[in-house]
Write a protein that holds these residues in place. Structure first.
Motif, PDB file in Angstrom:
ATOM      1  N   VAL A   5      -5.996   4.012  -3.202  1.00 51.54           N
ATOM      2  CA  VAL A   5      -5.301   2.737  -2.936  1.00 51.54           C
ATOM      3  C   VAL A   5      -6.115   1.777  -2.051  1.00 51.54           C
ATOM      4  O   VAL A   5      -5.774   0.599  -1.949  1.00 51.54           O
TER       5      VAL A   5
ATOM      6  N   HIS B 166      -4.671  -3.713  -4.791  1.00 46.09           N
ATOM      7  CA  HIS B 166      -3.221  -3.660  -4.980  1.00 46.09           C
ATOM      8  C   HIS B 166      -2.912  -3.676  -6.475  1.00 46.09           C
ATOM      9  O   HIS B 166      -1.766  -3.759  -6.870  1.00 46.09           O
TER      10      HIS B 166
ATOM     11  N   ILE C  91      -5.058   1.216  -9.950  1.00 47.05           N
ATOM     12  CA  ILE C  91      -4.672   2.394  -9.166  1.00 47.05           C
ATOM     13  C   ILE C  91      -4.275   3.547 -10.087  1.00 47.05           C
ATOM     14  O   ILE C  91      -4.691   4.693  -9.890  1.00 47.05           O
TER      15      ILE C  91
ATOM     16  N   ASN D 264       2.344   1.828  -3.356  1.00 47.52           N
ATOM     17  CA  ASN D 264       1.335   2.328  -4.289  1.00 47.52           C
ATOM     18  C   ASN D 264       1.067   3.817  -4.070  1.00 47.52           C
ATOM     19  O   ASN D 264       0.890   4.576  -5.031  1.00 47.52           O
ATOM     20  N   GLN D 265       1.081   4.229  -2.790  1.00 47.01           N
ATOM     21  CA  GLN D 265       0.898   5.667  -2.501  1.00 47.01           C
ATOM     22  C   GLN D 265       2.052   6.459  -3.110  1.00 47.01           C
ATOM     23  O   GLN D 265       1.851   7.515  -3.721  1.00 47.01           O
TER      24      GLN D 265
ATOM     25  N   THR E  21       0.834  -1.208   0.000  1.00 45.07           N
ATOM     26  CA  THR E  21       0.000   0.000   0.000  1.00 45.07           C
ATOM     27  C   THR E  21       0.869   1.259   0.000  1.00 45.07           C
ATOM     28  O   THR E  21       0.601   2.206  -0.750  1.00 45.07           O
TER      29      THR E  21
END
Ligand SMILES: Nc1ncnc2c1ncn2[C@@H]1O[C@H](COP(=O)(O)OP(=O)(O)OP(=O)(O)O)[C@@H](O)[C@H]1O
Ligand SMILES: [Mg+2]
Length: 199
Positions: free
Chosen positions: A178, A182, A187, A154-155, A151
């Motif tokens: 997010v 995943h 995203i 991804n941010q 996570t």
């Protein structure tokens, strides 16, 4: 690595800079090839194996040879995408019928691979590492697993993308994107959707 390959080429020693990327879908394997081409300022030669299987199997080997000859004619990043489509394990196939044809195509692939000059950087991608022929796998000097981002990663991916283009989202917006997934493709498309709404 590219420099070492170049030096060995001057000494006429074949040494390929070849990396096999493996991991689940949407982890950026295909995108990584584009990034490397951009970073190295080299042209990207892209070959997707799922699209070169000819209904006349005999033509597939010919198509492979043609594509490899083209890629070898210049210094470039040569991306062999979705290699599991053809490089299947020869031990597990019967050697008869279309399986036998597949084995022959795998052999062609390896012969062509060995002819690639040192100044071509080879990247291959698969999400079925288990299906690959071990003799094919052993030709890669590096094998790199691409794991799905956490996570936090991804941010960071969203933030880096936005900062590259001079935009910013607040923390709640990023968290909303997010949350519950995943899937890096999803995203990124949510990020672009929100960006489009803001613009
Ligand atoms: N590191 C990243 N930075 C920005 N976007 C990314 C990143 N990784 C993945 N993406 C997004 O996810 C999408 C899917 O990535 P890509 O097609 O490279 O995955 P893949 O690993 O090749 O998947 P497959 O195994 O299905 O072929 C990209 O088009 C991009 O939008
Ligand atoms: Mg891909």
């Amino acid at each position: 690595m590219a420099e070492v390959s170049q030096k060995l080429m001057e000494l006429q020693i074949p040494y390929k800079n070849a990396t096999l990327l493996y991991g689940p879908p949407e982890t950026g394997k295909t995108m990584f090839a584009r990034y490397i081409a951009f970073k190295k300022a080299l042209p990207l030669c892209y070959l997707n194996f799922s699209r070169i299987i000819d209904s006349y199997m005999g033509s597939t080997a010919k198509n492979i040879a043609k594509a490899f000859a083209y890629a070898s004619s210049n210094s470039c990043i040569f991306m062999l995408d979705e290699v599991d489509t053809i490089s299947c394990d020869r031990k597990s196939t019967s050697g008869k019928g279309s399986d036998g044809e597949m084995s022959r195509i795998t052999v062609t692939l390896m012969q062509e691979f060995d002819k690639i000059p040192n100044d071509v950087i080879v990247l291959a991608a698969t999400n079925r590492y288990d299906l690959l022929d071990s003799a094919f796998v052993s030709r890669f000097s590096t094998k790199q697993e691409m794991k799905p981002f956490t996570t936090e990663e991804n941010q960071k991916m969203i933030q880096m993308f936005l900062s590259d283009i001079g935009y910013e989202f607040d923390e709640t917006e990023i968290n909303r994107i997010v949350k519950g997934t995943h899937d890096q493709r999803e995203i990124m498309s949510k990020t672009i959707q929100l960006l489009a709404e803001k613009i």
